[in-house]
Design an enzyme around this catalytic site. Structure first.
Site, PDB file in Angstrom:
ATOM      1  N   THR A  31       0.830  -1.198   0.000  1.00  0.00           N
ATOM      2  CA  THR A  31       0.000   0.000   0.000  1.00  0.00           C
ATOM      3  C   THR A  31       0.868   1.253   0.000  1.00  0.00           C
ATOM      4  OG1 THR A  31      -0.193   0.348   2.401  1.00  0.00           O
ATOM      5  CG2 THR A  31      -1.673  -1.285   1.385  1.00  0.00           C
ATOM      6  N   SER A 136       8.760   0.151  14.771  1.00  0.00           N
ATOM      7  CA  SER A 136       8.938   1.203  15.771  1.00  0.00           C
ATOM      8  C   SER A 136      10.373   1.715  15.676  1.00  0.00           C
ATOM      9  CB  SER A 136       8.613   0.646  17.166  1.00  0.00           C
ATOM     10  OG  SER A 136       8.725   1.651  18.144  1.00  0.00           O
ATOM     11  N   TYR A 152       8.734  12.376  17.482  1.00  0.00           N
ATOM     12  CA  TYR A 152       8.968  11.036  16.936  1.00  0.00           C
ATOM     13  C   TYR A 152       9.117  10.011  18.048  1.00  0.00           C
ATOM     14  CZ  TYR A 152      11.228   7.344  14.167  1.00  0.00           C
ATOM     15  OH  TYR A 152      11.557   6.148  13.569  1.00  0.00           O
ATOM     16  N   LYS A 156       6.376   6.899  18.959  1.00  0.00           N
ATOM     17  CA  LYS A 156       6.783   5.495  18.878  1.00  0.00           C
ATOM     18  C   LYS A 156       6.682   4.813  20.244  1.00  0.00           C
ATOM     19  CE  LYS A 156       7.821   5.107  14.485  1.00  0.00           C
ATOM     20  NZ  LYS A 156       7.073   4.193  13.592  1.00  0.00           N
ATOM     21  N   THR A 187      17.600   5.672   4.509  1.00  0.00           N
ATOM     22  CA  THR A 187      16.335   6.017   3.865  1.00  0.00           C
ATOM     23  C   THR A 187      16.199   7.530   3.885  1.00  0.00           C
ATOM     24  OG1 THR A 187      15.102   5.934   5.948  1.00  0.00           O
ATOM     25  CG2 THR A 187      15.261   3.879   4.686  1.00  0.00           C
TER      26      THR A 187
END
Length: 230
Positions: A31, A136, A152, A156, A187
């Site tokens: 997705t 996580s 952040y 988490k 990333t």
């Protein structure tokens, strides 16, 4: 052959997970917010046309989540991987917080994983020893000492507790629930200076999925096969 649904599958760890599971013969439901704009995901689909299908999903939109659940029809789902997430706003220290951005971070990182899991429970209940894994971070562990990225970290830490609760509520149904730290990954979020490639992290996460069981639910896994403190 398992059927695995992965959110946030358009890039980074999510895209590497799609490729990793498909390469070993699993069916993957990938997705993304707008699949038509994702070249990397299209390339994986072209390599595994019989194993990978792509669906649009905005994880913070209840209508989008319900539409995805409806598109699954009566198919079983063996694994849900809540991978979609955001790093949060530019200002997110305990002394200078973008509160609107903090709320948006919670919507994506904390509320959405549970909303998606609840919507897909009928399909998971049809699966074979179903599993829910939420990506996580070690930064969300209450044992972590850092004070940067408060939005952040807190989102988490909160989703860790949510998944602990979900694991308790699903134990009687035999559905295992866990969270994992994917490592520091190269990333868009992790940056070029990170230690791991998305492929390395994804390989570790697939092993976590394989090891997950109701007897060890919940657990805070690490990509390398170890576990860590909540």
């Amino acid at each position: 052959m398992a059927t695995i649904l992965i959110t946030g599958a358009n890039r980074g760890i999510g895209l590497a997970l799609v490729e990793c599971f498909a390469a070993r013969g699993d069916r993957v439901i990938a997705t993304a917010r707008d699949p038509s704009t994702v070249e990397g995901l299209a390339a994986v689909v072209s390599r595994f046309p019989d194993l990978v299908e792509v669906h649009a999903l905005e994880v913070t939109d209840p209508v989008s989540i319900a539409a995805l659940a409806a598109r699954l029809d009566d198919r079983p789902l063996d694994v849900l991987i809540n991978n979609a997430g955001v790093i949060g706003p530019q200002r997110q220290s305990s002394l200078d917080m973008d509160f609107a951005g903090w709320l948006d971070t919670f919507r994506v990182n904390t509320l959405a994983p549970l909303a998606v899991a609840q919507a897909l429970l009928p399909a998971l209940r049809r699966g074979d020893h179903a599993k829910i894994l939420t990506v996580s971070t070690a930064m969300g562990s209450m044992a972590a000492k850092g004070s940067d990225r408060v939005a952040y970290r807190s989102s988490k830490a909160a989703v860790n507790k949510v998944m602990q609760c979900l694991a308790t509520d699903l134990r009687g149904e035999g559905i295992a629930v866990a969270v994992c730290h994917p490592g520091w990954v190269k990333t868009e979020m992790g940056g070029d200076g990170a230690e791991l490639t998305p492929e390395m992290s994804a390989t570790g996460i697939t092993r976590i999925v394989d090891r997950m069981s109701i007897g060890h639910s919940p657990a805070f896994h690490v990509w390398d096969g170890t576990t860590m403190q909540w």
